[in-house]
Design an enzyme around this catalytic site. Structure first.
Site, short mmCIF file in Angstrom:
data_model
loop_
_atom_site.label_atom_id
_atom_site.label_comp_id
_atom_site.label_asym_id
_atom_site.label_seq_id
_atom_site.Cartn_x
_atom_site.Cartn_y
_atom_site.Cartn_z
N ASP A 198 -2.28 0.41 8.12
CA ASP A 198 -1.04 1.19 7.92
C ASP A 198 0.07 0.80 8.90
O ASP A 198 0.86 1.64 9.32
CB ASP A 198 -1.32 2.71 8.06
CG ASP A 198 -2.38 3.18 7.08
OD1 ASP A 198 -2.46 2.61 5.98
OD2 ASP A 198 -3.12 4.12 7.42
N HIS A 258 0.99 5.15 1.51
CA HIS A 258 0.34 5.95 2.55
C HIS A 258 1.01 7.32 2.62
O HIS A 258 2.25 7.41 2.59
CB HIS A 258 0.47 5.24 3.91
CG HIS A 258 -0.21 5.98 5.01
ND1 HIS A 258 -1.58 5.99 5.16
CD2 HIS A 258 0.29 6.74 6.01
CE1 HIS A 258 -1.89 6.74 6.20
NE2 HIS A 258 -0.78 7.21 6.73
N SER A 291 5.00 6.66 2.37
CA SER A 291 5.58 5.35 2.67
C SER A 291 4.89 4.28 1.84
O SER A 291 3.66 4.30 1.69
CB SER A 291 5.37 4.99 4.15
OG SER A 291 5.85 6.00 5.00
N ASN A 347 0.86 -1.19 0.00
CA ASN A 347 0.00 0.00 0.00
C ASN A 347 0.89 1.24 0.00
O ASN A 347 2.04 1.19 0.45
CB ASN A 347 -0.87 0.00 1.27
CG ASN A 347 -1.82 1.18 1.34
OD1 ASN A 347 -2.42 1.57 0.33
ND2 ASN A 347 -1.95 1.77 2.51
C1 GRF Z 1 -3.08 8.86 -1.88
O1 GRF Z 1 -2.69 9.99 -1.15
C2 GRF Z 1 -2.61 7.62 -1.17
O2 GRF Z 1 -1.40 7.77 -0.51
C3 GRF Z 1 -3.71 7.37 -0.17
O3 GRF Z 1 -4.90 7.74 -0.84
C4 GRF Z 1 -4.60 8.68 -1.87
C5 GRF Z 1 -5.12 8.09 -3.14
O4 GRF Z 1 -5.02 8.98 -4.23
N1 GRF Z 1 -3.68 6.01 0.29
P1 GRF Z 1 -5.16 8.43 -5.71
O5 GRF Z 1 -6.52 7.73 -5.82
O6 GRF Z 1 -4.05 7.47 -5.97
O7 GRF Z 1 -5.12 9.63 -6.59
#
Ligand code: GRF
Length: 192
Positions: free
Chosen positions: A143, A107, A134, A105
């Site tokens: 997370d 984050h 991260s 994932n």
């Molecule tokens: C990103 O900031 C990611 O880190 C978080 O959710 C957001 C998703 O944005 N988990 P996108 O859909 O990839 O534009």
């Protein structure tokens, strides 16, 4: 043994990280883009790019039904790695255990700082000089899995959550494809 280079990306919304993973792919193939929201904007990009897509509205079924259907399409597609990219649905312990060590994932914080939501506002309120993003392994706890890559973004004077979000998002788009390529390559070499 499933092929780690065959990646499914799971999204819930705009999918800008998914798009970065597709455009900068190296050493892996995006074999599926899946969503728990049929109206997720990112699905349009995936369809236009000729990538197979799958969506099931997670509000209309139980968690067990959703995950059974998702698991089936992942198996049918020969997926070996799952990359979450703005996927806003918690995965159960049972599902995560079936995919242990094969789900990552992205984050928007320097984990272990600020798991969960509103990461940019929390980093600014704490007076941090640096934030970032991260890439981590996914476990059942949100997370909390092992961090495999990070990028730092300085917090400037007068920073707002919105301005920081934009710069961290740009860092995410650079970091995630490299981290995923390294992760897949290490597992392909190790035969896992
Ligand atoms: C990103 O900031 C990611 O880190 C978080 O959710 C957001 C998703 O944005 N988990 P996108 O859909 O990839 O534009």
């Amino acid at each position: 043994m499933s092929d780690p280079t065959r990646v499914a990306i799971l999204i819930s919304g705009r999918g800008s990280n998914m798009r970065a993973l597709v455009e900068q792919r190296s050493g892996y193939e995006v074999a599926l883009v899946a969503s728990n929201k049929p109206e997720a904007e990112g699905l349009n990009y995936a369809r236009a790019a000729g990538i197979p897509t799958w969506a099931l509205d997670s509000k209309t079924v139980s968690r067990a039904e959703f995950e059974a259907a998702l698991g089936a399409v992942l198996r049918q597609s020969g997926i070996g790695t799952i990359a979450l990219a703005g996927f806003m649905r918690l995965l159960s312990r049972q599902f995560v255990e079936q995919w242990t060590g094969r789900i990552v994932n992205i984050h928007p914080s320097l984990l272990p700082k600020y798991p969960g939501l509103d990461t940019h506002a929390r980093a600014i309120a704490a007076g941090d000089a640096v934030s970032g993003c991260s890439v981590h392994l996914v476990t059942e706890e949100v997370d909390a899995g092992q961090v495999i890559a990070q990028a730092q973004v300085p917090i400037e004077p007068g920073e707002t959550p919105q301005s920081l979000e934009q710069r961290v998002l740009a860092a995410e788009h650079a970091l995630y494809p490299r981290a995923l390529a390294d992760f897949v390559l290490a597992r392909a070499d190790a035969g896992s």
